[in-house]
Design an enzyme around this catalytic site. Structure first.
Site, PDB file in Angstrom:
ATOM      1  CD  GLU A  27      -2.983  -1.266   2.156  1.00 40.53           C
ATOM      2  OE1 GLU A  27      -4.133  -1.572   1.814  1.00 40.53           O
ATOM      3  OE2 GLU A  27      -2.661  -1.045   3.334  1.00 40.53           O
ATOM      4  CB  CYS A  40       3.046   7.212   3.511  1.00 41.59           C
ATOM      5  SG  CYS A  40       3.607   5.961   4.665  1.00 41.59           S
ATOM      6  CB  CYS A  80       7.330  -5.746   8.197  1.00 43.68           C
ATOM      7  SG  CYS A  80       8.753  -4.942   8.987  1.00 43.68           S
ATOM      8  CB  CYS A 114       6.784  -3.363  15.794  1.00 43.28           C
ATOM      9  SG  CYS A 114       8.481  -3.035  15.279  1.00 43.28           S
ATOM     10  CB  CYS A 117       3.323  -2.444  13.408  1.00 44.25           C
ATOM     11  SG  CYS A 117       3.331  -2.053  11.655  1.00 44.25           S
ATOM     12  CD  GLU A 145      13.657  -1.071   9.239  1.00 43.01           C
ATOM     13  OE1 GLU A 145      12.763  -0.666  10.001  1.00 43.01           O
ATOM     14  OE2 GLU A 145      14.585  -0.350   8.845  1.00 43.01           O
ATOM     15  CB  SER A 152      10.656   5.761   9.069  1.00 42.54           C
ATOM     16  OG  SER A 152      10.288   5.452  10.387  1.00 42.54           O
ATOM     17  CB  CYS A 190       1.009   5.495  11.487  1.00 41.50           C
ATOM     18  SG  CYS A 190       1.340   7.160  11.038  1.00 41.50           S
TER      19      CYS A 190
HETATM   20  N1  SAH Z   1       9.733  -0.130   9.667  1.00 38.40           N
HETATM   21  C1  SAH Z   1       9.914   1.294   9.646  1.00 38.40           C
HETATM   22  C2  SAH Z   1       8.924   1.973   8.758  1.00 38.40           C
HETATM   23  C3  SAH Z   1       7.492   1.963   9.280  1.00 38.40           C
HETATM   24  S1  SAH Z   1       7.097   3.583   9.628  1.00 38.40           S
HETATM   25  C4  SAH Z   1       9.892   1.830  11.066  1.00 38.40           C
HETATM   26  O1  SAH Z   1       9.626   1.049  11.972  1.00 38.40           O
HETATM   27  O2  SAH Z   1      10.213   2.985  11.285  1.00 38.40           O
HETATM   28  C5  SAH Z   1       5.575   3.495  10.346  1.00 38.40           C
HETATM   29  C6  SAH Z   1       5.556   4.215  11.697  1.00 38.40           C
HETATM   30  O3  SAH Z   1       4.272   4.004  12.300  1.00 38.40           O
HETATM   31  C7  SAH Z   1       6.576   3.618  12.642  1.00 38.40           C
HETATM   32  O4  SAH Z   1       7.070   4.574  13.527  1.00 38.40           O
HETATM   33  C8  SAH Z   1       5.723   2.619  13.360  1.00 38.40           C
HETATM   34  O5  SAH Z   1       6.312   2.198  14.548  1.00 38.40           O
HETATM   35  C9  SAH Z   1       4.439   3.380  13.546  1.00 38.40           C
HETATM   36  N2  SAH Z   1       3.298   2.508  13.801  1.00 38.40           N
HETATM   37  C10 SAH Z   1       3.195   1.196  13.541  1.00 38.40           C
HETATM   38  N3  SAH Z   1       2.007   0.718  13.938  1.00 38.40           N
HETATM   39  C11 SAH Z   1       1.328   1.754  14.438  1.00 38.40           C
HETATM   40  C12 SAH Z   1       0.018   1.893  14.969  1.00 38.40           C
HETATM   41  N4  SAH Z   1      -0.817   0.854  15.039  1.00 38.40           N
HETATM   42  N5  SAH Z   1      -0.351   3.107  15.374  1.00 38.40           N
HETATM   43  C13 SAH Z   1       0.474   4.167  15.272  1.00 38.40           C
HETATM   44  N6  SAH Z   1       1.710   4.091  14.775  1.00 38.40           N
HETATM   45  C14 SAH Z   1       2.142   2.893  14.364  1.00 38.40           C
END
Ligand code: SAH
Length: 371
Positions: free
Chosen positions: A96, A109, A116, A120, A123, A171, A202, A345
């Site tokens: 997406e 974005c 991934c 985390c 996420c 990532e 990021s 996000c």
């Molecule tokens: N893998 C990279 C790129 C993803 S960026 C990274 O971790 O930075 C997406 C951002 O949104 C990251 O900071 C991630 O931690 C955050 N994110 C992931 N799941 C989320 C959620 N459910 N609510 C808010 N932010 C979230």
């Protein structure tokens, strides 16, 4: 469209790669610039119309490669104007891409991987498991598609995509070469000409790759911190067990040395109710980052089906922000956008054919919770 694995896809060629390719073909190096403009500025997919290069070169280019964009499966537009495209990768799965329009700017974005490999806990992309890396062409292809669609959606704007963040699925630093090639094209005047301040990579904290990145690009950097100490971060961002906070922050500091200006690293901190949003977390975070030049971006947690966390109240978010501000930090809170189309996000899932067993495991847990 069929894919031809042994053919070049020129869409992902950086200026330096295209230049080397021209030299290989016995052509003048400046031809590279002409071709890049046809591809990225004018959006051409065929060589026939490249009128400023010789017929012989056009034929050769077509023999050796093609200009192939990934395919758009669907486009959805949120009531707040946010757009989300589901884009098919060569792997057969789909990722997406999201566009977030704001007053005077527009942020795209972009995804870097299908799924991934990191897990985390908060996420939804992580819950899909992992399928594959996107190619450089598939990453820059998202920018090319969005630029074209948005030019007709916003005819009054001279430039619609003003900022790009690699904050979609995946990532970025675990797909290093393809991401850095695509980032190069995003910033190149022969590509999309976006300033290095406005292209942000990021990362959840792949420390060796951050050092490598410092040698490769000067795009902006964001790190997904989400916790003020290792005990909590180990739980939320499991890669922390391998690269803890005391390894991550110096790597970012080293990266920022390249900036040589007032630009700083962005620290992303997703706030989850009762998990990392308490006053003591704010105090600990303020101390941890006391002499670390950064701006902090708070992200109120975005829910997804089966998510084990909740978004804190806006009052709690404000209180957390205030504590950091009072400690002298620059802090912004990210506005949630595109929630009605699951474009916020952490809500991006695409269509990932999982090659790990994580998605099945997670679905089982979610089903047990419902039962
Ligand atoms: N893998 C990279 C790129 C993803 S960026 C990274 O971790 O930075 C997406 C951002 O949104 C990251 O900071 C991630 O931690 C955050 N994110 C992931 N799941 C989320 C959620 N459910 N609510 C808010 N932010 C979230």
């Amino acid at each position: 469209m069929t894919t031809s694995p042994d053919k070049h896809n020129y869409l992902g060629f950086t200026r330096s790669r295209m230049t080397a390719f021209m030299v290989e073909l016995g052509e003048k190096p400046f031809r590279a610039g002409q071709i890049l403009k046809w591809i990225h500025h004018r959006g051409f997919n065929s060589f026939d119309e490249m009128t400023d290069i010789s017929k012989a070169l056009r034929i050769r280019l077509a023999e050796l490669g093609e200009i192939r964009e990934p395919e758009v499966i669907t486009e959805r537009v949120s009531k707040d104007g946010t757009r989300k495209w589901l884009i098919k990768s060569a792997s057969g799965s789909a990722v997406e891409t999201v566009f977030i329009p704001e007053e005077g700017r527009g942020t795209l974005c972009v995804s870097s991987q299908v799924g991934c490999a990191l897990d985390c806990k908060f996420c939804s992309t992580g819950k899909q498991g992992f399928n594959s890396n996107l190619t450089a062409a598939e990453i820059i292809g998202q920018v090319r598609i969005a630029t074209r669609v948005l030019a007709s959606a916003y005819p009054e704007r001279e430039r619609v995509v003003t900022n790009i963040v690699l904050m979609g699925m995946g990532e970025p630093l675990l797909n290093f070469d393809n991401v850095t090639a695509a980032v190069d094209l995003m910033m190149d005047d022969l590509g999309y000409g976006i300033s290095k301040r406005k292209v942000t990579i990021s990362t959840a904290g792949v420390v060796p790759a951050i050092y490598q990145l410092a040698e490769t690009t000067d795009a902006s950097l964001a790190i997904s911190l989400h916790a003020p100490n290792n005990a909590l971060r180990d739980e939320l961002v499991p890669i922390n067990r391998k690269y803890p906070i005391e390894a991550l922050l110096p790597a970012c500091r080293r990266y920022a040395e390249n900036f040589g200006e007032k630009r700083t690293v962005t620290v992303e901190y997703t706030l989850m109710d009762g998990v990392n949003d308490q006053p003591e977390h704010a105090v600990e975070l303020a101390e941890l980052l006391a002499d670390f030049p950064c701006k902090i971006n708070l992200i109120p947690f975005n829910p997804f089906p089966g998510a084990p966390y909740k978004r804190p109240s806006m009052i709690a978010v404000r209180a957390f922000q205030d504590r950091l501000v009072r400690a002298g930090h620059a802090v912004t809170t990210r506005t949630t956008r595109g929630e009605d189309i699951q474009a916020a996000c952490g809500q991006l899932v695409g269509e990932v054919e999982d090659k790990t067993r994580r998605s099945a495991r997670y679905k089982k847990i979610a089903a047990e919770e419902v039962a």
